[in-house]
Write a protein that holds these residues in place. Structure first.
Motif, PDB file in Angstrom:
ATOM      1  N   ALA A 101       0.831  -1.213   0.000  1.00 19.45           N
ATOM      2  CA  ALA A 101       0.000   0.000   0.000  1.00 19.45           C
ATOM      3  C   ALA A 101       0.859   1.254   0.000  1.00 19.45           C
ATOM      4  N   GLN A 102       1.953   1.220   0.745  1.00 21.86           N
ATOM      5  CA  GLN A 102       2.855   2.377   0.733  1.00 21.86           C
ATOM      6  C   GLN A 102       3.510   2.549  -0.640  1.00 21.86           C
ATOM      7  N   HIS A 103       3.916   1.454  -1.258  1.00 22.88           N
ATOM      8  CA  HIS A 103       4.493   1.522  -2.602  1.00 22.88           C
ATOM      9  C   HIS A 103       3.487   2.111  -3.593  1.00 22.88           C
ATOM     10  N   THR A 104       2.266   1.622  -3.523  1.00 25.39           N
ATOM     11  CA  THR A 104       1.239   2.121  -4.439  1.00 25.39           C
ATOM     12  C   THR A 104       0.978   3.603  -4.228  1.00 25.39           C
ATOM     13  N   TYR A 105       0.994   4.034  -2.984  1.00 28.97           N
ATOM     14  CA  TYR A 105       0.740   5.449  -2.670  1.00 28.97           C
ATOM     15  C   TYR A 105       1.839   6.342  -3.237  1.00 28.97           C
TER      16      TYR A 105
END
Length: 560
Positions: A440-444
Motif C-alpha cells: 500500500a505504501q508503494h502504491t501510494y
C-alpha cells in the motif's frame, strides 16, 4: 584483478562544475542548470543563428557586387607573306554591378528566410520546454525512489523485530520452528527488496545528473516539492559511496521479550498529500495548446516560408534590371596605354518554361504538405492532451483513496500483530498484513509520482511553462550575481533586457515579415493578457450574467 572505484576526473569538468559540495538545490535550480548546459538547446541556438545569417544573405542581393580581374595576352598572327606578333602587357578590369529591380523575387526570398528564422526561434523554445519536462520527471523520480527506499528500510526493521520476537517465542516453546523459518525467509526477502530500492535510487540520481548534464557531481541535496512532502525539507543526493559493500545477509541477534511496535510500522515518509488542481478544463487546455504550442507555430511559420518560396519561383518568369559601372586598363607594345570607363544598364531574363512549370508544381506541393503537417499535428495535440488529461485526473482521484488504504492496512497490521501476540492469530496472518501494508505504501508513492509526471506531461503538451531562456548569448556582468527571472512564455518578447548569465529571458524580438496574400496573425507573439486571464474573465462575466438573470426573474415574480 584490482579494481579502482575512483574515476579519472577531467580538469575542465571540475572547474566548470555548477554544483557546490553540500549545496541544496530546488527543482528550479536543477532546471536552470540544465537550461544552461544542455547541448540540445545550444544546437537549436546554432540553428537560429544560421537562419539569422541566411536572412542577411538574402538581403545582400540589394547590395552592389564588385568584380575585378587581371590578365596577360599574347597573340600570334601568321600568313604566307608576313608574321606578326602582338604582346599585351597585364590588363586590369574592375566592375561594380547592382540589381535595381527584379519584380519582387528578392523580397520573396527575404521573407522566406525570415519565416525560417521565426520557425527556428519556435524550435528553440520547444527544446527548452522538452528540457524542463525531462528535468521535472527525473527530479520527481529521485524523490519517489528515496521514499520507496526509506519504506524498504522500515520494512527490513519490521521483519528483523518480527524475527527476534518469533525466535524468542520459539525458545520459550510458545511457537513452532516453522514460524522461525518463515520469519527468516521474509527477512531475507525484505533485504533483497531494500537492495533493489537502493539501486533504483542510485539510478534515479544518475538520471537526474544526466538531465542536468552534470558529470562527477559532488554530494548535494534536493528540496521537497509541494507534491512530495517529506518529514525533512531536503534530501541528500550522493553517489560517492555507491561502490561500498555492506553485508546485510546475517540474521539479527536473538532478543528475548521482543515485541513489534507501531513506531516502526509507521514509516510516514510522506506527509498528507496536498495539491492544487489543474487550473484549466480539457477544452481550455486544448485551446491553450493550439495557441501556445511552439512546434505548431514552427510549422505555421514553415508553411508561410513555403508560400514565399512558391511566390519566388513564379516571379522567376520576369526579367531582372541591373546597372553597372566599370573601368579597364590595357597596355600593349604597339599601342599606348589605354584606359576605358563604361556605364551599362541591362535587362536580362533566362527561363526554361518546361522546367519552371514543374518547379511551380513542386512548390505548390510543398505548401500543401506544410498545411497537412499542421493539420496532423493539431489532431495529435488534441488526442495527446486528451489522453494526458484523463490520466492525470485518474491519478488525482486515486491519491486520497490510496492514502486511506495505507491507514487501513496499518490498522490491519496492528490488529493482526496483537492477535498473534496473544495466540489468537497465526504467523501467516501477520505476514500477509505486513505485505499488504508495504504494498500500500508503494502504491501510494507511485501514485503521487505518476500524478506529478502526468501533470508535467500535460504542461508540456500545452506549452504551459514559466521559464524562458534568452536566445542570444550575453556575457554576465562582473561582480553581479546570476539571477533568475520567471516569465510566462506568452509575454517573452515584452520583457526588458537582462544581462544575467543563467536563466535567460528571451529578449529577441520576433520580426514578422510582411507577406503577399499571407496572414500573419498566427505568428505574433506579443499579447496584452494571458490565456488564463481571459478564461477567468469569461467565467466571471458569465457568472455575473447568470446572477443578473436570476435577480431579474425574482424581481418579476415579486412584482406579480
Amino acid at each position: 584483478m584490482a579494481f579502482s572505484a575512483k574515476p579519472v576526473v577531467q580538469l575542465d569538468m571540475v572547474t566548470d562544475m555548477p554544483i557546490k559540495a553540500g549545496e541544496s538545490l530546488t527543482l528550479q535550480d536543477c532546471i536552470n542548470i540544465a537550461l544552461k548546459r544542455s547541448p540540445s538547446i545550444k544546437d537549436m541556438r546554432y540553428n537560429w543563428q544560421t537562419a539569422k545569417h541566411n536572412v542577411s544573405i538574402a538581403k545582400s542581393a540589394y547590395t552592389p557586387t564588385l568584380s575585378a580581374g587581371a590578365g596577360y595576352d599574347r597573340t600570334y598572327n601568321t600568313s604566307h607573306r608576313m608574321q606578326h606578333t602582338t604582346r599585351t602587357l597585364p590588363s586590369v578590369d574592375v566592375r561594380l554591378k547592382e540589381m535595381i529591380f527584379n519584380f519582387g523575387k528578392t523580397n520573396a526570398n527575404i521573407r522566406m528566410e525570415k519565416f525560417y528564422k521565426i520557425a527556428a526561434e519556435y524550435n528553440f523554445d520547444q527544446e527548452v520546454i522538452n528540457t524542463i519536462y525531462d528535468v521535472k520527471c527525473k527530479y520527481y523520480q529521485v524523490l519517489a525512489a528515496k521514499a520507496l527506499m526509506d519504506i524498504e528500510k522500515a520494512n527490513v526493521q519490521i521483519n528483523e523485530r518480527n524475527y527476534q520476537r518469533t525466535k524468542a517465542y520459539f525458545d520459550e516453546g510458545i511457537r513452532s520452528k516453522i514460524d522461525v523459518v518463515n520469519a527468516e525467509v521474509y527477512l531475507s526477502d525484505a533485504k533483497v527488496q531494500l537492495v533493489t530500492a537502493e539501486t533504483n535510487y542510485k539510478n534515479a540520481i544518475i538520471a537526474l545528473n544526466n538531465a542536468m548534464y552534470v558529470a562527477y557531481a559532488p554530494e548535494y541535496s534536493i528540496k521537497n516539492t509541494e507534491s512530495f512532502n517529506f518529514k525533512h525539507d531536503y534530501l541528500p543526493v550522493s553517489l560517492i559511496k555507491m561502490t561500498n559493500y555492506k553485508d546485510i545477509s546475517n540474521l539479527p541477534e536473538a532478543v528475548y521479550n521482543a515485541t513489534l511496535t507501531t513506531k516502526v510500522e509507521k514509516s510516514n515518509e510522506l506527509k498528507n498529500y496536498v495539491f492544487q488542481k489543474f487550473p484549466m478544463t480539457f477544452d481550455e487546455s486544448v485551446q491553450y495548446a493550439y495557441a501556445n504550442r511552439f512546434d505548431l507555430k514552427s510549422l505555421d511559420a514553415t508553411k508561410k516560408a513555403m508560400e514565399q518560396s512558391l511566390l519566388y519561383v513564379k516571379r522567376e518568369y520576369y526579367p531582372e534590371l541591373a546597372a553597372g559601372v566599370g573601368y579597364g586598363y590595357l597596355h600593349s607594345l604597339h599601342h599606348n596605354e589605354n584606359g576605358s570607363f563604361d556605364i551599362s544598364v541591362d535587362l536580362t531574363s533566362s527561363v526554361n518554361p518546361f522546367q519552371k512549370k514543374h518547379e511551380i508544381d513542386n512548390a505548390k506541393i510543398q505548401v500543401e504538405k506544410a498545411q497537412n503537417d499542421i493539420d496532423e499535428l493539431k489532431q495529435n495535440v488534441y488526442f495527446d492532451v486528451q489522453k494526458t488529461y484523463v490520466e492525470m485526473l485518474a491519478q488525482e482521484k486515486q491519491i486520497p483513496l490510496n492514502e486511506v488504504k495505507v491507514r487501513q492496512t496499518l490498522e490491519n497490521l496492528e490488529l493482526a500483530d496483537g492477535r498473534y501476540e496473544v495466540g489468537l492469530g497465526d504467523f501467516i496472518e501477520v505476514q500477509d498484513a505486513k505485505v499488504n501494508y508495504n504494498n500500500a505504501q508503494h502504491t501510494y508513492v507511485n501514485n503521487i509520482l505518476n500524478y506529478n509526471v502526468s501533470r508535467a506531461t500535460l504542461e508540456r503538451e500545452i506549452a504551459k511553462e514559466e521559464v524562458s531562456v534568452k536566445l542570444e548569448d550575453e556575457k554576465p556582468q562582473k561582480n553581479k550575481p546570476e539571477t533568475v527571472q520567471r516569465k510566462n512564455v506568452q509575454n517573452v518578447n515584452n520583457t526588458k533586457k537582462d544581462n544575467s548569465g543563467v536563466i535567460r529571458t528571451n529578449n529577441t524580438k520576433t520580426e514578422t515579415p510582411k507577406t503577399d496574400k499571407v496572414n500573419n496573425d498566427n505568428t505574433k507573439t506579443n499579447k496584452s493578457e494571458s490565456f488564463i486571464d481571459k478564461i477567468k474573465k469569461n467565467r466571471a462575466s458569465k457568472a455575473q450574467q447568470n446572477t443578473q438573470k436570476n435577480n431579474g426573474s425574482q424581481g418579476d415574480k415579486n412584482v406579480k
